[in-house]
Write an enzyme that holds these catalytic residues in place. Sequence first.
Site, PDB file in Angstrom:
ATOM      1  N   HIS A  55      36.271  43.901  44.594  1.00 43.37           N
ATOM      2  CA  HIS A  55      35.927  42.579  44.059  1.00 43.37           C
ATOM      3  C   HIS A  55      34.433  42.485  43.736  1.00 43.37           C
ATOM      4  O   HIS A  55      33.655  42.111  44.612  1.00 43.37           O
ATOM      5  CB  HIS A  55      36.234  41.503  45.095  1.00 43.37           C
ATOM      6  N   GLU A  64      32.954  40.202  42.189  1.00 44.03           N
ATOM      7  CA  GLU A  64      32.501  38.803  42.305  1.00 44.03           C
ATOM      8  C   GLU A  64      32.163  38.445  43.755  1.00 44.03           C
ATOM      9  O   GLU A  64      31.538  37.425  44.010  1.00 44.03           O
ATOM     10  CB  GLU A  64      33.552  37.851  41.722  1.00 44.03           C
ATOM     11  N   CYS A  69      41.736  43.237  41.455  1.00 43.24           N
ATOM     12  CA  CYS A  69      42.688  43.179  42.566  1.00 43.24           C
ATOM     13  C   CYS A  69      44.075  42.776  42.048  1.00 43.24           C
ATOM     14  O   CYS A  69      44.700  43.543  41.332  1.00 43.24           O
ATOM     15  CB  CYS A  69      42.169  42.230  43.641  1.00 43.24           C
TER      16      CYS A  69
END
Lengths: 743, 231
Positions: free
Chosen positions: B203, B205, B86
């Site tokens: 993302h 994560e 990002c």
Amino acid sequence: MQHTHQETLPTLDTAKKLGLLPEEFEKIKSILGRTPNFTELSIYSVMWSEHCSYKNSIIWLKTLPKDGPHMLAKAGEENAGLVDIGEGLGCAFKIESHNHPSAIEPYQGAATGVGGINRDIFTMGARPIAQLNSLRFGDIKSAKTQWIMKGVVKGIGNYGNAFGVPTVGGEVFFDDCYNVNPLVNAMSVGIVKKGETVSATSYGAGNPVFIVGSATGKDGIHGATFASADITENSADDLPAVQVGDPFQEKLLLEATLEVIKTGAVIGMQDMGAAGITCSTSEMSAKGQHGMDIWLHKVPTRQQGMKPFEILLSESQERMLIVVEKGKEEDVKKVFEKWDLNCEQIGIVTTGDRLKYYMFDELVADVPAETLVLGGGAPVYKREYKEPAYYAEAKKFRIEMVQEPDNYKTVMNHLIAHPNIASKRWVYNQYDSMVGTINQSTNQPSDAAIVNIKNTKKSLALTVDCNSRYVNADPEIGCAIAVSEAARNIVCSGGEPSAITNCLNFGNPYNPEVYWQFVGSIKGMSAACTKFRTPVTGGNVSFYNQSSFEGPVFPTPTIGMLGLLQDKKNQTSLSFKNEGDCIYLIGDCKNDINSSEYVYSFHKVKNTPAPYFNLEEEYLVQQAVKAVIKKQLIESAHDCSDGGLFVCLMESSFQHRLGFEIACDKHIRKDAFLFGESQSRVVVSVKKENEIALVDELKKQEVKFSKLGFVKSKEVLIDGDFYGAIEEFKNSYDTSIEKTVEG
Amino acid sequence: MKFGVVVFPGSNCDEDMVYVLRDKLKQETVKLWHKDTDLQGCDALVLPGGFSYGDYLRSGAIARFSPIMEKVNEHAAKGGFLLGVCNGFQILCEAGLLPGALLHNSHRKFVCKNVYIKTGTNETALTRDVRPEKALKIPIAHGEGRYYADEKTITALKKNNQIIFSYCNENAESAEEANPNGSLENIAGVCNAAKNVFGMMPHPERAADAELFNEDGLLLFHSLIANWGKN
């Protein structure tokens, strides 16, 4: 007091212009034993404004239940309520309004609302982990509403997203009564280790007082006074009263603040929101029963030549006042240097009770701290109230006055696409809902937002609720429903309600009919909070939500509720899971369409009583839902609210593109059965093999229940009639708001 | 592998990245402050998401001048693993470590939601064990995520198999309506020609925890850890 140069003392006229009443001006003179100068008068005017002093509401707020077994800080003790959630952790949470700024400057008004509520949380030492908001706008088709809505949503998004705390839940409601005066209520929730909290206090003569964070500018001067008056055509002239926010500074301030607490050098801390330096210095001093000398010329400012009263009243954002233990100044400075933030000593704690503000050698104001604050010298009023005529009028309504629809599909299409019912994804997709990786509801939607407390068995359940149409119809019942619905949402998600924060949005308190709505709401809230054992930990009151030309908004006591999942395995989704599962209704359907979206916007019958509600029945339903979740008997649970049973079943169907086949209760009208909003009902789905156990448990719980039908694949069947494919309803539900707003 | 997560002022996904690397994947992980110039012997660097320097001027435009970036450049030049997610992706493009740029979303709004992506190459450690026919459900959250590069660059990216991820529908089919921001060619992530520097808008994560009911992102990290250094 000594004046180094001649100043004309203000008159009653000036006091009035600052929003003070004649008797308040007299009271100030008698406190000081002399006529206040302009700076002092400004100080009193903001501290005694409704926004800071709660002068017209505090008598009633004191009647709310405040204590519960898990409260670490009671209402009013700190910047936000603090609840013990076990594991050595406390949860700080609070909701606050930013209505007036958002009416004038939607983007900055909403953004600074988000900033302010988060500061309330981290000023206590808690790290914010989740945000919610409750928004009310006027007619979605009007250009003005769309301008306000786009600005507000962008403001909340840009601030909250950059700040890095997920927005996990909220509500959006549209009604003409909010055309001029929208409501923007923002809630923040934070976690702190027990014993690591910081108090908003000041003591220890000789301890230095620091201002940290952003420089002070001319924005937001008299913002608190501005928030304490009706909106008029001239309100846009008050633009400098709206603050400007910078989430990047707030993010740095958050990290620096939490780091500085760890140094052990902090005696007390308070963020600067309404009334800026004035409010923080006086509230902290009053709480710690000390005085302060403040040197205004030391305050870092954005522009030169700011006058003392401007520095004192500025509501510039992203600032904190910190009282530091003498000798530990360097520890504090080092942290703020790391984060490239201002950290300037601007004063010193003194003995006694005087707040003395200096500009270089000149003493510009000298006032006793205690006389400024709520619970001290701030005025307290008992207001008159009177039942409005519309209340008795509404009671004349009978369901027979409304014809049953010929074509049910038309009603279904109307409701599913209605902005109060349709998906709010146009709004919430603009918010970062996943940063922090704690949002358990992204992939398993539930009535309340479920927030993971990492490395523990527990989760939080969070919700904001208020159907203001119900509250308008009957403040006492309507507000009890708001609390009940919040609790029901938490229970349906697998949690146990813990405590609430409230944001009380009303019209002008000097209007006895508005005040009647306020009093009724407080009574209803008290009753429901007592029943659910959810104390009121704090919140805020926002009066004057009305325009000079459109009258007051619906009374809107927004309830922000915190709940706890002792075991996150209890998390229950609202979505049907498997074709063939049985659908049950826990609770009872009534022949009631009162205050429903259906009667209000389809039939356009605007004045009807609150929907059927009984607090005892509500409690039993919630106990039953808790029991069947705990025993892991059900696949989904979703409460019936706006749009009634039909909308509830739809919402349960959408995620996995399932459908349903149900039979209506022939004892009541079909429109009441499908679209009525009588309270205390929960739709659950159950696998065939668990059906008997579910029925046994519900019987044991002595709660009313009935079998509605089955989960189907992809289509909607009611009493054997086909009403359409789920995909078609889902498309309408998903895209209705974006089609209206994006054109 | 030893991971270093670089923290800029305004980073806000650093903790999430550390949580996945350290708590979920049990990898040694340190945070590297942007004013540091010591990479502490990390094998792999991650620039996390967020709003470095408040996105002032342009996303990632200021962060590239942080003191640590000189070391990050050296690390990349030596062939060390570097991933930007990002805002981290935006910084790597601004720093010239990855080709192309991230522009304002075509609809001009911030967007946060689950999207599907699929990998376009198995030639990198990050994607080697990810099946190309699998649609990965990974969230996005950005206002400036529209990938843009000139035609020549795009042609080169394709030729060298540098498009590591592209937006798709849940059946892993490339589709216009699956593109959430107007990115050219549905591009969601790219790598450099040497295949040691990676950038992606989604993302991973945020999709790496069973408690959040989505672990698709873990596939990337598992692949990286299993395959890094085995070229």
